[in-house]
Design a protein around this motif. Structure first.
Motif, PDB file in Angstrom:
ATOM      1  N   PHE A  88       0.676  -1.811  -0.277  1.00 24.49           N
ATOM      2  CA  PHE A  88       0.337   0.237   0.077  1.00 24.49           C
ATOM      3  C   PHE A  88       1.184   0.941   0.282  1.00 24.49           C
ATOM      4  O   PHE A  88       2.156   1.197   0.771  1.00 24.49           O
ATOM      5  N   HIS A  89       0.977   2.178  -0.496  1.00 24.11           N
ATOM      6  CA  HIS A  89       1.075   3.460  -1.193  1.00 24.11           C
ATOM      7  C   HIS A  89       0.337   5.202  -0.076  1.00 24.11           C
ATOM      8  O   HIS A  89       0.870   5.264   0.214  1.00 24.11           O
ATOM      9  N   ARG A  90      -0.903   4.587   0.080  1.00 21.21           N
ATOM     10  CA  ARG A  90      -1.583   5.149   0.540  1.00 21.21           C
ATOM     11  C   ARG A  90      -2.803   5.066   1.780  1.00 21.21           C
ATOM     12  O   ARG A  90      -2.927   3.852   1.537  1.00 21.21           O
ATOM     13  N   LEU A  91      -3.146   4.967   2.573  1.00 18.67           N
ATOM     14  CA  LEU A  91      -3.847   5.045   3.570  1.00 18.67           C
ATOM     15  C   LEU A  91      -5.281   4.739   3.063  1.00 18.67           C
ATOM     16  O   LEU A  91      -6.174   3.687   2.801  1.00 18.67           O
ATOM     17  N   SER A  92      -6.006   5.452   1.737  1.00 17.75           N
ATOM     18  CA  SER A  92      -6.821   5.603   0.987  1.00 17.75           C
ATOM     19  C   SER A  92      -7.260   3.752   0.521  1.00 17.75           C
ATOM     20  O   SER A  92      -8.435   3.135   0.611  1.00 17.75           O
ATOM     21  N   GLU A  93      -5.866   3.436  -0.225  1.00 21.32           N
ATOM     22  CA  GLU A  93      -5.491   2.390  -0.606  1.00 21.32           C
ATOM     23  C   GLU A  93      -6.486   1.114  -0.098  1.00 21.32           C
ATOM     24  O   GLU A  93      -6.147   0.197   0.223  1.00 21.32           O
TER      25      GLU A  93
ATOM     26  N   TRP B 262      -7.772   1.299   3.418  1.00 15.82           N
ATOM     27  CA  TRP B 262      -9.230   1.732   3.326  1.00 15.82           C
ATOM     28  C   TRP B 262     -10.098   0.736   2.132  1.00 15.82           C
ATOM     29  O   TRP B 262     -11.210   0.046   2.515  1.00 15.82           O
TER      30      TRP B 262
END
Length: 70
Positions: free
Chosen positions: A29-34, A36
């Motif tokens: 994962f590169h972002r927290l939105s990913e 989620w």
């Protein structure tokens, strides 16, 4: 969590272990939105699709046993 019910902890540990193996260790994962988005889809699969698949496997296993006994 009630301390007199050790099986409750076993269920929680199993779900956490499954999530770690199937979700967190399987993706980068590169972002927290990913996190989620993917975890939401994993939870839907874990709570809805997986029990149905396991029930189908169980029914086919029971049918094989019945056929072999006859």
């Amino acid at each position: 969590m009630e301390s007199d019910r050790p099986m409750k902890n076993a269920y929680i540990e199993r779900k956490i272990g499954s999530m770690r193996r199937e979700l967190l260790n399987a993706y980068i994962f590169h972002r927290l939105s990913e996190v989620w988005a993917v975890s939401e889809q994993w939870c839907i699969d874990y709570n809805t699709e997986r029990p149905i698949r396991l029930w189908d496997i169980y029914r086919s296993w029971r049918m094989r046993i019945c056929i072999t006994k006859s």
